[in-house]
Design a protein around this motif. Structure first.
Motif, mmCIF file in Angstrom:
data_model
loop_
_atom_site.group_PDB
_atom_site.id
_atom_site.type_symbol
_atom_site.label_atom_id
_atom_site.label_comp_id
_atom_site.label_asym_id
_atom_site.label_seq_id
_atom_site.Cartn_x
_atom_site.Cartn_y
_atom_site.Cartn_z
ATOM 1 N N LYS A 163 0.834 -1.211 0.000
ATOM 2 C CA LYS A 163 0.000 0.000 0.000
ATOM 3 C C LYS A 163 0.865 1.257 0.000
ATOM 4 O O LYS A 163 0.560 2.235 -0.702
ATOM 5 C CB LYS A 163 -0.912 -0.009 1.220
ATOM 6 N N ASP A 164 1.941 1.243 0.773
ATOM 7 C CA ASP A 164 2.848 2.395 0.796
ATOM 8 C C ASP A 164 3.413 2.670 -0.596
ATOM 9 O O ASP A 164 3.488 3.819 -1.027
ATOM 10 C CB ASP A 164 3.983 2.131 1.786
ATOM 11 N N LEU B 17 2.039 1.859 -3.522
ATOM 12 C CA LEU B 17 0.978 2.334 -4.412
ATOM 13 C C LEU B 17 0.620 3.785 -4.130
ATOM 14 O O LEU B 17 0.370 4.569 -5.061
ATOM 15 C CB LEU B 17 -0.252 1.436 -4.258
ATOM 16 N N LEU B 18 0.598 4.160 -2.869
ATOM 17 C CA LEU B 18 0.243 5.537 -2.527
ATOM 18 C C LEU B 18 1.315 6.523 -2.982
ATOM 19 O O LEU B 18 1.008 7.670 -3.331
ATOM 20 C CB LEU B 18 0.021 5.665 -1.019
ATOM 21 N N ARG B 19 2.570 6.098 -2.997
ATOM 22 C CA ARG B 19 3.638 6.983 -3.458
ATOM 23 C C ARG B 19 3.503 7.296 -4.953
ATOM 24 O O ARG B 19 3.930 8.353 -5.414
ATOM 25 C CB ARG B 19 5.004 6.360 -3.182
ATOM 26 N N ILE C 214 0.844 7.962 -6.523
ATOM 27 C CA ILE C 214 -0.177 8.993 -6.757
ATOM 28 C C ILE C 214 -0.053 10.135 -5.747
ATOM 29 O O ILE C 214 -1.016 10.868 -5.520
ATOM 30 C CB ILE C 214 -1.593 8.383 -6.703
ATOM 31 N N ARG C 215 1.102 10.280 -5.156
ATOM 32 C CA ARG C 215 1.325 11.374 -4.208
ATOM 33 C C ARG C 215 1.577 12.657 -5.003
ATOM 34 O O ARG C 215 2.696 12.974 -5.372
ATOM 35 C CB ARG C 215 2.494 11.052 -3.281
ATOM 36 N N THR D 122 9.500 3.095 -8.883
ATOM 37 C CA THR D 122 8.821 2.353 -7.811
ATOM 38 C C THR D 122 9.834 1.522 -7.043
ATOM 39 O O THR D 122 9.777 1.425 -5.814
ATOM 40 C CB THR D 122 7.727 1.447 -8.390
ATOM 41 N N SER E 255 7.461 11.419 -3.009
ATOM 42 C CA SER E 255 6.596 11.117 -4.152
ATOM 43 C C SER E 255 7.376 10.402 -5.255
ATOM 44 O O SER E 255 8.323 10.952 -5.817
ATOM 45 C CB SER E 255 5.999 12.411 -4.711
#
Length: 265
Positions: free
Chosen positions: A64-65, A67-69, A71-72, A133, A204
């Protein structure tokens, strides 16, 4: 395995792409009559290593960390300008200085102006979901648990350069056209510059991918790395000087500043 997630990650990140690229090298020397496209080392090998290691060593919170990065996007506008403008500025400065060299830059030889937008979209997307990533999304935050941000970026840059090594032996690759030492210096310098941006941009991966994509397209369009030895080393020198300029600020930053995971996952 949970005690050494970075070791697991780097072993997998090297093993999967190198195995894929190894089929091309084996074909070149006549050991086999087929090969797996080199691009799959980026599109499949690296994501498999990244998300596989995250899931195995940190479970859903680590995935999750990551994936969130991706779209930060809530980052100060200044850092968007840096992500886009600095790579373009480096290439432009090298082209300008290249007019003093024996072989000026062959602008537009690799990528014509009409193809720039498509190349930018493809490169930024590719590096977002593959290299950035892996290197900035997964590896850099965990390295910064162990080292200050500058040291972490230098270590990552050295490993990042080494990761490309098989490509230097593949006949039609970009890397086969340039010296490994210069590429390594350029890669380490770029790692420092992206690390500096990453730490200011709330960790990001999106901003890191923009920098990476604009760097590659600017280099390809301007021809600054493929228009002769003098211009190649001028470009590498500019990158190294800029990396040195931001290194003091990067060294002083809190290693937890880019919103790192709560634990070393």
């Amino acid at each position: 395995m949970k005690r050494h997630p970075l070791v697991v990650f780097f072993v997998a990140a090297f093993a999967f792409p190198w195995l894929l690229w190894g089929t091309t090298l084996a074909l070149q020397v006549g050991l086999i009559g087929w090969h797996i496209p080199e691009s799959l080392g980026f599109w499949i090998g690296l994501p498999l290593a990244t998300y596989g290691t995250a899931a195995l060593t940190g479970g859903w919170p680590a995935v999750k960390d990551l994936l969130l990065r991706l779209i930060r996007v809530k980052v100060r506008p200044l850092w968007y300008l840096v992500a886009i403008g600095l790579p373009v500025g480096i290439a432009a400065a090298a082209v300008g200085l290249g007019t003093l060299s024996p072989t000026p830059a062959a602008v537009g030889a690799l990528i014509p102006a009409s193809a720039i937008l498509g190349a930018l979209l493809l490169n930024c997307w590719e590096w977002l979901i593959t290299e950035e990533t892996a290197w900035r999304g997964y590896a850099l935050p965990r390295l910064q648990r162990r080292f200050d941000p500058l040291t972490a970026s230098l270590v990552l840059g050295a490993l990042w350069a080494l990761w490309h090594l098989p490509l230097f032996f593949i006949a039609d690759s970009f890397q086969a056209r340039i010296p490994f030492l210069g590429f390594a210096l350029s890669t380490v310098a770029t790692s420092v510059l992206i690390g500096w941006l990453f730490n200011h941009a709330r960790g990001s991966v999106l901003l890191a991918a923009l920098f990476h994509g604009f760097t590659d397209v600017s280099i390809a369009f301007s021809g600054v790395l493929t228009s002769g030895a003098a211009l190649f080393w001028i470009t590498v020198g500019i990158q190294v000087l800029l990396a040195a300029a931001v290194s003091v600020d990067l060294h002083r930053r809190d290693r937890r500043s880019p919103e790192l995971p709560a634990t070393t996952i």
